[in-house]
Scaffold this active site. Structure first.
Site, PDB file in Angstrom:
ATOM      1  N   SER A  64       0.986  -1.093  -0.159  1.00 57.13           N
ATOM      2  CA  SER A  64       0.061  -0.160   0.024  1.00 57.13           C
ATOM      3  C   SER A  64       0.707   1.235  -0.007  1.00 57.13           C
ATOM      4  O   SER A  64       0.289   2.455  -0.274  1.00 57.13           O
ATOM      5  CB  SER A  64      -1.112  -0.055   1.245  1.00 57.13           C
ATOM      6  OG  SER A  64      -2.158  -0.695   1.080  1.00 57.13           O
ATOM      7  N   LYS A  67       0.464   3.487  -2.661  1.00 59.22           N
ATOM      8  CA  LYS A  67      -0.696   4.203  -3.233  1.00 59.22           C
ATOM      9  C   LYS A  67      -0.479   5.557  -3.216  1.00 59.22           C
ATOM     10  O   LYS A  67      -1.080   6.425  -4.287  1.00 59.22           O
ATOM     11  CB  LYS A  67      -1.817   3.970  -2.226  1.00 59.22           C
ATOM     12  CG  LYS A  67      -2.324   2.442  -2.355  1.00 59.22           C
ATOM     13  CD  LYS A  67      -3.301   2.159  -1.016  1.00 59.22           C
ATOM     14  CE  LYS A  67      -3.993   0.623  -1.206  1.00 59.22           C
ATOM     15  NZ  LYS A  67      -4.346   0.239  -0.046  1.00 59.22           N
ATOM     16  N   TYR A 191      -2.743  -3.669 -10.584  1.00 58.98           N
ATOM     17  CA  TYR A 191      -2.557  -3.047  -9.227  1.00 58.98           C
ATOM     18  C   TYR A 191      -1.671  -3.990  -8.429  1.00 58.98           C
ATOM     19  O   TYR A 191      -1.046  -3.405  -7.650  1.00 58.98           O
ATOM     20  CB  TYR A 191      -4.033  -2.741  -8.891  1.00 58.98           C
ATOM     21  CG  TYR A 191      -4.135  -2.402  -7.288  1.00 58.98           C
ATOM     22  CD1 TYR A 191      -3.853  -1.445  -6.864  1.00 58.98           C
ATOM     23  CD2 TYR A 191      -4.545  -3.538  -6.583  1.00 58.98           C
ATOM     24  CE1 TYR A 191      -3.646  -1.123  -5.271  1.00 58.98           C
ATOM     25  CE2 TYR A 191      -4.270  -3.679  -4.949  1.00 58.98           C
ATOM     26  CZ  TYR A 191      -4.282  -2.272  -4.523  1.00 58.98           C
ATOM     27  OH  TYR A 191      -4.193  -2.055  -3.054  1.00 58.98           O
ATOM     28  N   TYR A 243      -4.348   3.478   7.454  1.00 58.72           N
ATOM     29  CA  TYR A 243      -5.458   2.887   7.590  1.00 58.72           C
ATOM     30  C   TYR A 243      -6.227   3.618   8.744  1.00 58.72           C
ATOM     31  O   TYR A 243      -6.421   4.800   8.475  1.00 58.72           O
ATOM     32  CB  TYR A 243      -5.111   1.189   8.243  1.00 58.72           C
ATOM     33  CG  TYR A 243      -4.273   0.384   7.126  1.00 58.72           C
ATOM     34  CD1 TYR A 243      -4.602   0.266   6.204  1.00 58.72           C
ATOM     35  CD2 TYR A 243      -3.047   0.379   7.519  1.00 58.72           C
ATOM     36  CE1 TYR A 243      -3.653  -0.354   5.031  1.00 58.72           C
ATOM     37  CE2 TYR A 243      -2.069  -0.611   6.789  1.00 58.72           C
ATOM     38  CZ  TYR A 243      -2.650  -0.818   5.526  1.00 58.72           C
ATOM     39  OH  TYR A 243      -1.524  -1.313   4.835  1.00 58.72           O
ATOM     40  N   VAL A 261       1.137  -3.564   4.154  1.00 56.65           N
ATOM     41  CA  VAL A 261       0.836  -4.808   4.701  1.00 56.65           C
ATOM     42  C   VAL A 261       2.342  -5.707   4.779  1.00 56.65           C
ATOM     43  O   VAL A 261       2.156  -6.699   5.758  1.00 56.65           O
ATOM     44  CB  VAL A 261      -0.337  -5.747   4.001  1.00 56.65           C
ATOM     45  CG1 VAL A 261      -1.494  -5.270   4.413  1.00 56.65           C
ATOM     46  CG2 VAL A 261       0.014  -6.140   2.671  1.00 56.65           C
TER      47      VAL A 261
END
Ligand code: GLU
Length: 430
Positions: A64, A67, A191, A243, A261
């Site tokens: 992530s 992102k 992705y 998160y 993660v």
């Protein structure tokens, strides 16, 4: 002299090493194979000097943490308005992989949760670009932040594809609501490849330093994205990057950040440092347990909290000195220092508005100023204009040219010198 910083970082890691709370992510089988004992930290100054400790050169998948960078590329390639039309900027308060869209607009709530990240993925590169070209834009773009070419971990990528049910559901939902226009499984496949790019903790620090440095990669010198894009990305990282623990994070650590993660955390403090941390065991929010602890320590020890009140603006105005020249001439020279922004320029304006009468000549000494932002520049030049129209002779002492082309408007241009010297005596009535 040896820098004390690496020893300090070693000490921080030693201090957190015994904490074995949390668990390695296992929803992707290959991620479950990570060594839970890995622990690393790297801190990069905005000139690209990196201090590191622990396993800072071990590679892991970015997950992530990709992102914010893909969001940055989408903003750079499509413009803020077009991206905002598709992806919101509000914290969702939900899990990263929730199937949810904003009520009414049907936009993903933000680009840091999967629904928004899958959408951002489709907005990188020019509209209608073939997916291979778009993926290359993403790899090259993220690599430019790191300052080296990044590679995909094919094993993790394959492994995640085997369990990608949730992301497939999200992508089909996005397709159903016409947020994305492409084949849903292909978007998920690309992705997941994006998430499988391999980075080291050192890379994270340099990627973060690029954000902290206004979009300029400190080692390569490349302007990867604009300052405006960086501001948008850091803002969203601040509210949505950790998160659903963003509130805890921002109050305790106070550094715009993104976690993933694999157990990585990337933090970027504008103008100061980029931080990378790795420790694979995650807490219930999905953030690295020891990674959070390391960042809490760094923030507290090094005073890195974003909301830490800066030194008072009055320090921008060092004071004034009165100079006596030929005849009965006298000048009042205001000495400025540091980085001039609104608050520093306000101190100057305030000081001058209270200038005692009797000095026809006014000097502004910028010798110790290293930068002047655009609002401070406008305020200084307007001050020069008003002083001149009030009959003062104004001189800028600006040996480094921190205020280039000082056109104050209305035909007013102050004299500029490297060090103070008396100019021609002002004529009568001037
Ligand atoms: N590949 C992961 C996913 O989309 C990234 C998740 C994460 O790091 O939060 O499920």
């Amino acid at each position: 002299m040896r820098s004390p910083i690496p020893e300090y970082l070693d000490e921080v890691l030693r201090n957190c090493a015994d904490d074995r709370a949390g668990a390695v992510a296992d929803y992707v089988p290959e991620l479950a194979a990570a060594d839970p004992e890995q622990l690393a930290v790297a801190v990069s100054a905005v000139d690209g000097t990196v201090y590191e400790a622990g396993d800072s050169r071990s590679a892991f998948t970015i997950q992530s943490i990709s992102k914010p960078f893909v969001y940055a590329l989408a903003l750079a390639d499509r413009g803020c308005e077009a991206v905002l039309a598709r992806i919101g900027v509000e914290p969702s308060g939900e899990a990263f992989n929730e199937l949810s869209l904003e009520e009414g607009s049907a936009r993903p709530r933000n680009p840091m949760i999967n629904v928004g990240a899958l959408t951002a993925h489709t907005l990188a590169g020019p509209p209608g670009a073939p997916r291979e070209e778009r993926f290359e834009r993403i790899v090259a773009g993220i690599s430019a932040f790191a300052g080296r070419r990044l590679e995909v971990d094919e094993a993790v990528c394959r492994s995640e594809w085997g369990t990608a049910h949730r992301n497939l559901a999200i992508a089909h939902m996005l397709r159903g609501y016409e947020v994305i226009e492409e084949d849903a499984p292909r978007v998920v496949a690309d992705y997941i490849r994006q998430c499988s790019l391999l980075v080291t903790t050192r890379d994270l620090a340099l990627m973060a330093a690029t954000l902290a440095n206004g979009g300029v990669q400190p080692v390569t010198g490349e302007q990867v994205v604009s300052r405006e894009v960086v501001r948008q990305v850091l803002s969203v990282m601040t509210t949505c990057g950790m998160y659903d623990a963003a509130g805890d994070w921002v109050t305790t650590v106070g550094i715009p950040a993104k976690s993933g993660v694999s157990g990585g955390i990337l933090g970027a403090l504008p103008g100061q440092v980029g931080i990378g941390v790795l420790s694979p065991r995650l807490d219930r929010h999905g953030n690295s347990v020891r990674g959070v602890r390391v960042c809490e320590r760094l923030s507290a020890d090094m005073g890195l909290h974003l909301m830490e009140a800066p030194a008072p603006a009055r320090s921008a105005l060092r004071g004034g000195r009165v100079l006596h020249g030929p005849g009965s001439r006298s000048a009042l020279v205001h000495e400025l220092q540091g980085t001039l922004q609104f608050a520093g320029a306000e101190r100057l304006v305030h000081g001058i508005a209270h200038t005692p009468p009797g000095h026809d000549e006014i000097g502004l000494d910028l010798t110790r100023v290293h930068s002047v932002n655009s609002v401070a520049r406008r305020m200084i030049l307007e001050t020069v204009r008003r002083l001149t129209l009030d009959g003062h002779a104004v001189t800028l002492i600006d040996p480094e040219g921190v205020l280039p082309d000082p056109d104050a408007g209305d035909g007013v241009r102050p004299r500029v010198v490297d060090t103070w010297e008396w100019g021609a005596a002002p004529g009568p009535g001037s």
